[in-house]
Scaffold this motif. Sequence first.
Motif, PDB file in Angstrom:
ATOM      1  N   THR A  21     115.226 -61.843  74.943  1.00  0.00           N
ATOM      2  CA  THR A  21     114.610 -62.303  76.184  1.00  0.00           C
ATOM      3  C   THR A  21     113.093 -62.309  76.000  1.00  0.00           C
ATOM      4  N   ALA A  22     112.421 -63.015  76.877  1.00  0.00           N
ATOM      5  CA  ALA A  22     110.951 -63.071  76.806  1.00  0.00           C
ATOM      6  C   ALA A  22     110.317 -61.673  76.935  1.00  0.00           C
ATOM      7  N   PRO A  23     110.762 -60.845  77.887  1.00  0.00           N
ATOM      8  CA  PRO A  23     110.162 -59.502  77.973  1.00  0.00           C
ATOM      9  C   PRO A  23     110.397 -58.665  76.707  1.00  0.00           C
ATOM     10  N   ASN A  24     111.568 -58.789  76.113  1.00  0.00           N
ATOM     11  CA  ASN A  24     111.845 -58.038  74.884  1.00  0.00           C
ATOM     12  C   ASN A  24     111.008 -58.554  73.717  1.00  0.00           C
ATOM     13  N   ARG A  25     110.806 -59.860  73.653  1.00  0.00           N
ATOM     14  CA  ARG A  25     109.946 -60.417  72.602  1.00  0.00           C
ATOM     15  C   ARG A  25     108.508 -59.944  72.766  1.00  0.00           C
ATOM     16  N   ARG A  26     108.031 -59.914  74.017  1.00  0.00           N
ATOM     17  CA  ARG A  26     106.675 -59.423  74.288  1.00  0.00           C
ATOM     18  C   ARG A  26     106.534 -57.949  73.914  1.00  0.00           C
ATOM     19  N   ALA A  27     107.537 -57.151  74.258  1.00  0.00           N
ATOM     20  CA  ALA A  27     107.497 -55.713  73.936  1.00  0.00           C
ATOM     21  C   ALA A  27     107.480 -55.505  72.425  1.00  0.00           C
ATOM     22  N   LEU A  28     108.247 -56.291  71.696  1.00  0.00           N
ATOM     23  CA  LEU A  28     108.271 -56.189  70.239  1.00  0.00           C
ATOM     24  C   LEU A  28     106.923 -56.605  69.656  1.00  0.00           C
ATOM     25  N   LYS A  29     106.362 -57.691  70.180  1.00  0.00           N
ATOM     26  CA  LYS A  29     105.059 -58.157  69.690  1.00  0.00           C
ATOM     27  C   LYS A  29     103.989 -57.105  69.946  1.00  0.00           C
ATOM     28  N   GLU A  30     103.997 -56.523  71.132  1.00  0.00           N
ATOM     29  CA  GLU A  30     103.007 -55.501  71.474  1.00  0.00           C
ATOM     30  C   GLU A  30     103.166 -54.255  70.599  1.00  0.00           C
ATOM     31  N   ALA A  31     104.398 -53.807  70.391  1.00  0.00           N
ATOM     32  CA  ALA A  31     104.643 -52.629  69.552  1.00  0.00           C
ATOM     33  C   ALA A  31     104.173 -52.893  68.119  1.00  0.00           C
ATOM     34  N   ALA A  32     104.418 -54.093  67.619  1.00  0.00           N
ATOM     35  CA  ALA A  32     103.981 -54.449  66.267  1.00  0.00           C
ATOM     36  C   ALA A  32     102.456 -54.477  66.182  1.00  0.00           C
ATOM     37  N   GLU A  33     101.807 -55.049  67.186  1.00  0.00           N
ATOM     38  CA  GLU A  33     100.343 -55.118  67.182  1.00  0.00           C
ATOM     39  C   GLU A  33      99.713 -53.730  67.216  1.00  0.00           C
ATOM     40  N   VAL A  34     100.274 -52.833  68.007  1.00  0.00           N
ATOM     41  CA  VAL A  34      99.739 -51.476  68.104  1.00  0.00           C
ATOM     42  C   VAL A  34      99.914 -50.744  66.771  1.00  0.00           C
ATOM     43  N   LEU A  35     101.076 -50.897  66.150  1.00  0.00           N
ATOM     44  CA  LEU A  35     101.319 -50.250  64.857  1.00  0.00           C
ATOM     45  C   LEU A  35     100.398 -50.819  63.782  1.00  0.00           C
ATOM     46  N   CYS A  36     100.201 -52.126  63.795  1.00  0.00           N
ATOM     47  CA  CYS A  36      99.282 -52.753  62.836  1.00  0.00           C
ATOM     48  C   CYS A  36      97.858 -52.239  63.038  1.00  0.00           C
ATOM     49  N   SER A  37      97.444 -52.142  64.280  1.00  0.00           N
ATOM     50  CA  SER A  37      96.102 -51.659  64.578  1.00  0.00           C
ATOM     51  C   SER A  37      95.929 -50.199  64.141  1.00  0.00           C
ATOM     52  N   ALA A  38      96.896 -49.375  64.454  1.00  0.00           N
ATOM     53  CA  ALA A  38      96.802 -47.946  64.129  1.00  0.00           C
ATOM     54  C   ALA A  38      96.754 -47.700  62.631  1.00  0.00           C
ATOM     55  N   THR A  39      97.480 -48.518  61.869  1.00  0.00           N
ATOM     56  CA  THR A  39      97.521 -48.337  60.410  1.00  0.00           C
ATOM     57  C   THR A  39      96.501 -49.229  59.707  1.00  0.00           C
ATOM     58  N   ARG A  40      95.772 -50.026  60.501  1.00  0.00           N
ATOM     59  CA  ARG A  40      94.781 -50.966  59.949  1.00  0.00           C
ATOM     60  C   ARG A  40      95.427 -51.899  58.925  1.00  0.00           C
ATOM     61  N   SER A  41      96.552 -52.476  59.346  1.00  0.00           N
ATOM     62  CA  SER A  41      97.316 -53.373  58.475  1.00  0.00           C
ATOM     63  C   SER A  41      97.314 -54.789  59.046  1.00  0.00           C
ATOM     64  N   PRO A  42      97.380 -55.796  58.173  1.00  0.00           N
ATOM     65  CA  PRO A  42      97.302 -57.186  58.635  1.00  0.00           C
ATOM     66  C   PRO A  42      98.588 -57.720  59.263  1.00  0.00           C
ATOM     67  N   ASP A  43      99.727 -57.102  58.955  1.00  0.00           N
ATOM     68  CA  ASP A  43     101.002 -57.573  59.493  1.00  0.00           C
ATOM     69  C   ASP A  43     101.976 -56.400  59.586  1.00  0.00           C
ATOM     70  N   ILE A  44     103.102 -56.635  60.253  1.00  0.00           N
ATOM     71  CA  ILE A  44     104.038 -55.541  60.522  1.00  0.00           C
ATOM     72  C   ILE A  44     104.665 -54.995  59.243  1.00  0.00           C
ATOM     73  N   LYS A  45     104.953 -55.853  58.292  1.00  0.00           N
ATOM     74  CA  LYS A  45     105.541 -55.373  57.041  1.00  0.00           C
ATOM     75  C   LYS A  45     104.586 -54.396  56.355  1.00  0.00           C
ATOM     76  N   ALA A  46     103.335 -54.769  56.263  1.00  0.00           N
ATOM     77  CA  ALA A  46     102.336 -53.887  55.652  1.00  0.00           C
ATOM     78  C   ALA A  46     102.174 -52.608  56.470  1.00  0.00           C
ATOM     79  N   ALA A  47     102.217 -52.730  57.799  1.00  0.00           N
ATOM     80  CA  ALA A  47     102.068 -51.556  58.666  1.00  0.00           C
ATOM     81  C   ALA A  47     103.215 -50.574  58.465  1.00  0.00           C
TER      82      ALA A  47
END
Length: 87
Positions: A28-54
Motif C-alpha cells: 500500500t502507499a502508506p507501507n511504501r512510504r514507511a519503508l522509504k522513510e525507514a531506509a532513508e533514516v538508516l542510510c543517514s545514520a550510517t552515512r551510506s548512499p543506499d539501503i544495501k550499503a547501509a
Amino acid sequence: MAPLTAQHLRVLLSRYAEARIAQFEHDTAPNRRALKEAAEVLCSATRSPDIKAALFKADDLLAAGAPELHLPRRAAGARETSRVLMT
C-alpha cells in the motif's frame, strides 16, 4: 548529530525490517512510504548512499564493536540478517 549507539542502530534495523515486512504483506502507499522513510533514516545514520550499503555498514559496525560507537563485540548473525532483508 548524536553519536550512534548499538541500541539506536538495532532500533533502526528493526524499524526497517518491520517496514519491509509490512510492505511485502500489504503493498500500500502508506507501507511504501514507511519503508522509504525507514531506509532513508538508516542510510543517514550510517552515512551510506543506499539501503544495501547501509545494511552492510550496520552489520559491520555491530560485528566489529567499533569503540567510537560504543558497540559490544557480540553481534553474531547480523550480516546474515541483513542479507535476508535485501532479498
